[in-house]
Design a protein around this motif. Structure first.
Motif, mmCIF file in Angstrom:
data_model
loop_
_atom_site.group_PDB
_atom_site.id
_atom_site.type_symbol
_atom_site.label_atom_id
_atom_site.label_comp_id
_atom_site.label_asym_id
_atom_site.label_seq_id
_atom_site.Cartn_x
_atom_site.Cartn_y
_atom_site.Cartn_z
ATOM 1 N N TYR A 285 0.826 -1.201 0.000
ATOM 2 C CA TYR A 285 0.000 0.000 0.000
ATOM 3 C C TYR A 285 0.864 1.255 0.000
ATOM 4 O O TYR A 285 1.866 1.326 0.684
ATOM 5 N N THR A 286 0.419 2.250 -0.741
ATOM 6 C CA THR A 286 1.088 3.545 -0.708
ATOM 7 C C THR A 286 0.545 4.313 0.498
ATOM 8 O O THR A 286 -0.540 3.993 0.999
ATOM 9 N N PRO A 287 1.254 5.323 0.962
ATOM 10 C CA PRO A 287 0.751 6.115 2.094
ATOM 11 C C PRO A 287 -0.632 6.714 1.830
ATOM 12 O O PRO A 287 -1.471 6.771 2.725
ATOM 13 N N ASP A 288 -0.886 7.129 0.587
ATOM 14 C CA ASP A 288 -2.205 7.692 0.258
ATOM 15 C C ASP A 288 -3.302 6.637 0.376
ATOM 16 O O ASP A 288 -4.407 6.925 0.840
ATOM 17 N N VAL B 25 -12.938 5.075 9.677
ATOM 18 C CA VAL B 25 -13.464 6.023 10.666
ATOM 19 C C VAL B 25 -14.873 6.455 10.264
ATOM 20 O O VAL B 25 -15.751 6.598 11.118
ATOM 21 N N ALA B 26 -15.109 6.640 8.972
ATOM 22 C CA ALA B 26 -16.419 7.083 8.509
ATOM 23 C C ALA B 26 -17.490 6.020 8.759
ATOM 24 O O ALA B 26 -18.651 6.349 8.995
ATOM 25 N N ARG B 27 -17.102 4.747 8.745
ATOM 26 C CA ARG B 27 -18.060 3.657 8.978
ATOM 27 C C ARG B 27 -18.497 3.583 10.431
ATOM 28 O O ARG B 27 -19.581 3.109 10.716
ATOM 29 N N THR B 28 -17.666 4.031 11.374
ATOM 30 C CA THR B 28 -18.020 3.893 12.793
ATOM 31 C C THR B 28 -18.748 5.106 13.312
ATOM 32 O O THR B 28 -18.852 6.126 12.752
ATOM 33 N N LEU C 287 -7.973 4.328 6.165
ATOM 34 C CA LEU C 287 -8.243 4.742 7.542
ATOM 35 C C LEU C 287 -9.433 5.690 7.609
ATOM 36 O O LEU C 287 -10.290 5.579 8.481
ATOM 37 N N HIS C 288 -9.509 6.617 6.657
ATOM 38 C CA HIS C 288 -10.635 7.549 6.626
ATOM 39 C C HIS C 288 -11.950 6.795 6.395
ATOM 40 O O HIS C 288 -12.970 7.113 7.001
ATOM 41 N N GLU C 289 -11.925 5.785 5.514
ATOM 42 C CA GLU C 289 -13.116 4.970 5.271
ATOM 43 C C GLU C 289 -13.553 4.248 6.549
ATOM 44 O O GLU C 289 -14.723 4.193 6.874
#
Length: 50
Positions: free
Chosen positions: A34-37, A47-50, A43-45
Protein backbone atom coordinates in the motif's frame (compact mmCIF):
# COMPACT_ATOMS: atom_id res chain seq x y z
CA UNK A 1 5.57 -47.00 19.49
CA UNK A 2 5.79 -44.21 22.04
CA UNK A 3 8.76 -42.58 20.33
CA UNK A 4 6.93 -42.69 17.00
CA UNK A 5 3.98 -40.85 18.54
CA UNK A 6 6.26 -38.13 19.91
CA UNK A 7 8.00 -37.81 16.56
CA UNK A 8 4.66 -37.42 14.81
CA UNK A 9 3.54 -34.79 17.30
CA UNK A 10 6.82 -32.94 16.91
CA UNK A 11 6.56 -32.95 13.13
CA UNK A 12 2.95 -31.75 13.32
CA UNK A 13 4.04 -28.91 15.60
CA UNK A 14 6.82 -27.92 13.23
CA UNK A 15 4.41 -27.93 10.30
CA UNK A 16 2.03 -25.70 12.26
CA UNK A 17 4.76 -23.21 13.10
CA UNK A 18 5.93 -23.13 9.47
CA UNK A 19 2.39 -22.60 8.19
CA UNK A 20 1.85 -19.75 10.65
CA UNK A 21 5.07 -18.11 9.47
CA UNK A 22 3.99 -18.35 5.85
CA UNK A 23 0.62 -16.75 6.60
CA UNK A 24 2.26 -13.95 8.59
CA UNK A 25 4.80 -13.26 5.83
CA UNK A 26 2.08 -13.14 3.19
CA UNK A 27 0.01 -10.69 5.25
CA UNK A 28 3.07 -8.49 5.82
CA UNK A 29 3.85 -8.43 2.09
CA UNK A 30 0.26 -7.39 1.37
CA UNK A 31 0.49 -4.55 3.91
CA UNK A 32 3.73 -3.24 2.46
CA UNK A 33 2.30 -2.86 -1.05
CA UNK A 34 0.00 0.00 0.00
CA UNK A 35 1.09 3.54 -0.71
CA UNK A 36 0.75 6.12 2.09
CA UNK A 37 -2.21 7.69 0.26
CA UNK A 38 -3.98 4.33 0.08
CA UNK A 39 -3.42 3.74 3.79
CA UNK A 40 -4.76 7.19 4.63
CA UNK A 41 -7.85 6.62 2.44
CA UNK A 42 -8.53 3.25 4.08
CA UNK A 43 -8.24 4.74 7.54
CA UNK A 44 -10.64 7.55 6.63
CA UNK A 45 -13.12 4.97 5.27
CA UNK A 46 -12.86 2.96 8.49
CA UNK A 47 -13.46 6.02 10.67
CA UNK A 48 -16.42 7.08 8.51
CA UNK A 49 -18.06 3.66 8.98
CA UNK A 50 -18.02 3.89 12.79
Amino acid sequence: MRITLWKALGLAGLAGVAATGVVAARAERRRRTYTPDEIRARLHERVART
